[in-house]
Design an enzyme around this catalytic site. Structure first.
Site, mmCIF file in Angstrom:
data_model
loop_
_atom_site.group_PDB
_atom_site.id
_atom_site.type_symbol
_atom_site.label_atom_id
_atom_site.label_comp_id
_atom_site.label_asym_id
_atom_site.label_seq_id
_atom_site.Cartn_x
_atom_site.Cartn_y
_atom_site.Cartn_z
ATOM 1 N N VAL A 107 10.957 -7.530 9.643
ATOM 2 C CA VAL A 107 12.128 -6.655 9.759
ATOM 3 C C VAL A 107 11.874 -5.703 10.927
ATOM 4 O O VAL A 107 10.783 -5.125 11.042
ATOM 5 C CB VAL A 107 12.376 -5.866 8.450
ATOM 6 C CG1 VAL A 107 13.558 -4.919 8.606
ATOM 7 C CG2 VAL A 107 12.610 -6.829 7.289
ATOM 8 N N HIS B 96 9.400 -3.595 3.371
ATOM 9 C CA HIS B 96 9.026 -3.779 1.962
ATOM 10 C C HIS B 96 10.274 -4.027 1.114
ATOM 11 O O HIS B 96 10.255 -4.845 0.177
ATOM 12 C CB HIS B 96 8.314 -2.528 1.435
ATOM 13 C CG HIS B 96 7.026 -2.208 2.126
ATOM 14 N ND1 HIS B 96 6.885 -1.127 2.967
ATOM 15 C CD2 HIS B 96 5.830 -2.831 2.102
ATOM 16 C CE1 HIS B 96 5.644 -1.086 3.418
ATOM 17 N NE2 HIS B 96 4.979 -2.110 2.923
ATOM 18 N N MET C 299 0.849 -1.196 0.000
ATOM 19 C CA MET C 299 0.000 0.000 0.000
ATOM 20 C C MET C 299 0.886 1.248 0.000
ATOM 21 O O MET C 299 0.450 2.336 0.390
ATOM 22 C CB MET C 299 -0.926 -0.008 1.210
ATOM 23 C CG MET C 299 -1.900 -1.191 1.159
ATOM 24 S SD MET C 299 -3.427 -0.938 2.055
ATOM 25 C CE MET C 299 -2.825 -0.719 3.707
#
Ligand code: PAF
Length: 281
Positions: A177, A38, A31
């Site tokens: 992460v 990401h 998004m």
């Protein structure tokens, strides 16, 4: 790197890469407001697929009426730069009308799973996620689609959907992460004030506590849940949404934790809802 705006453009790109280039296709649905979490997905996609597309679409149907759809962080130019630096070959950034044409009435509901964990406190959330990811898989026809373990319940819903609808796309899950101090990366972390940011560490501490207890032999789900709840009870600003030990495949609660148990927490820190989890080995 190409910027694609329509489903037709994405499908044409994917088929060209596969048919003319002989490449496997990787898709990283996002998004936007991309961060190092990401980046790790895009990097993993680039390592195993010859052609990688990153979708950037803030999906209205997965937000509840009082949620943060209207203010969801947006950083399109920086996102494209990050995607390209991590090895993406295309960004798919459609408008809302492209994925939800006027009168759109078709939704994907993964029964049972969609009402568990985040689905219980965010009714309709997983229906929106499954619907938009189905649209993306139909458009991009990827060999592999990459998702973060941070949204572990989402992964369960999407794996079930991919099998049930015979997409033939492998759902690849990449590790959470974290910041150096343990906070799981999330696009919503930008909402936290400096004080809330410190308090938010209670979530990763609760997860670490559960990992330590299970490493020490504790298997009783009730005891693990109680320990995590205590770790979350450190500040008045933290309001627990759920603390659960479930089977990662079915999202059904377990009494005894073991391999494949998803231990997940969700809590509001001030006005920001955060999630974290661990999959027990
Ligand atoms: O995990 C997300 O960012 C979203 O839920 C997804 C999978 C991109 C669907 O909108």
């Amino acid at each position: 790197m190409e910027i694609l705006r329509t489903v037709v453009e994405l499908r044409r790109w994917s088929r060209k890469e596969r048919n003319d280039g002989g490449k496997t296709i990787g898709l990283v649905p996002t998004m936007g407001a991309l961060h190092a979490g990401h980046a790790s997905l895009i990097c993993a996609a680039a390592a195993s697929c010859g052609a990688v597309a990153v979708s950037i679409f803030v999906n209205p149907t997965q937000f509840g009426p009082n949620e943060d759809f209207a203010r969801y962080p947006c950083s399109f130019d920086a996102d494209c730069a990050l995607a390209e630096a991590e090895g993406a070959h295309a960004v798919f950034a459609p408008g809302v009308d492209e994925l939800y044409p006027t009168g759109a009435a078709t939704f994907v509901d993964v029964e049972g799973l969609s009402n568990r964990l985040d689905g219980a406190s965010r009714p309709g959330h997983f229906r929106g996620v499954a619907t938009v990811v189905a649209k993306l898989l139909i458009a991009a026809e990827p060999d592999r689609a990459f998702f973060g373990q941070k949204d572990a319940a989402q992964v369960s819903v999407l794996r079930r959907m991919a099998v049930d609808l015979r997409f033939g796309t492998e759902i690849v899950v990449c590790p959470i992460v974290r910041e150096a101090d343990g906070l799981a990366l999330s696009s919503r972390n930008v909402y936290l004030s400096p004080d809330e940011r410190m308090k938010a560490l209670a979530l990763s501490r609760a997860i670490r506590c559960v990992e330590a207890l299970t490493a020490g032999g504790e298997r009783r789900a009730g005891a693990l849940i109680e320990a995590a709840r205590q770790m979350l009870a450190v500040a008045a600003e933290i309001r627990v949404d759920y603390v659960e030990a479930v089977d990662w495949g079915t999202l059904e609660p377990v009494e005894t934790a073991g391999p494949g148990t998803l231990f997940a927490v969700a809590a509001w820190v001030g006005g920001t809802r955060l999630i974290d989890n661990t999959i027990l080995g």
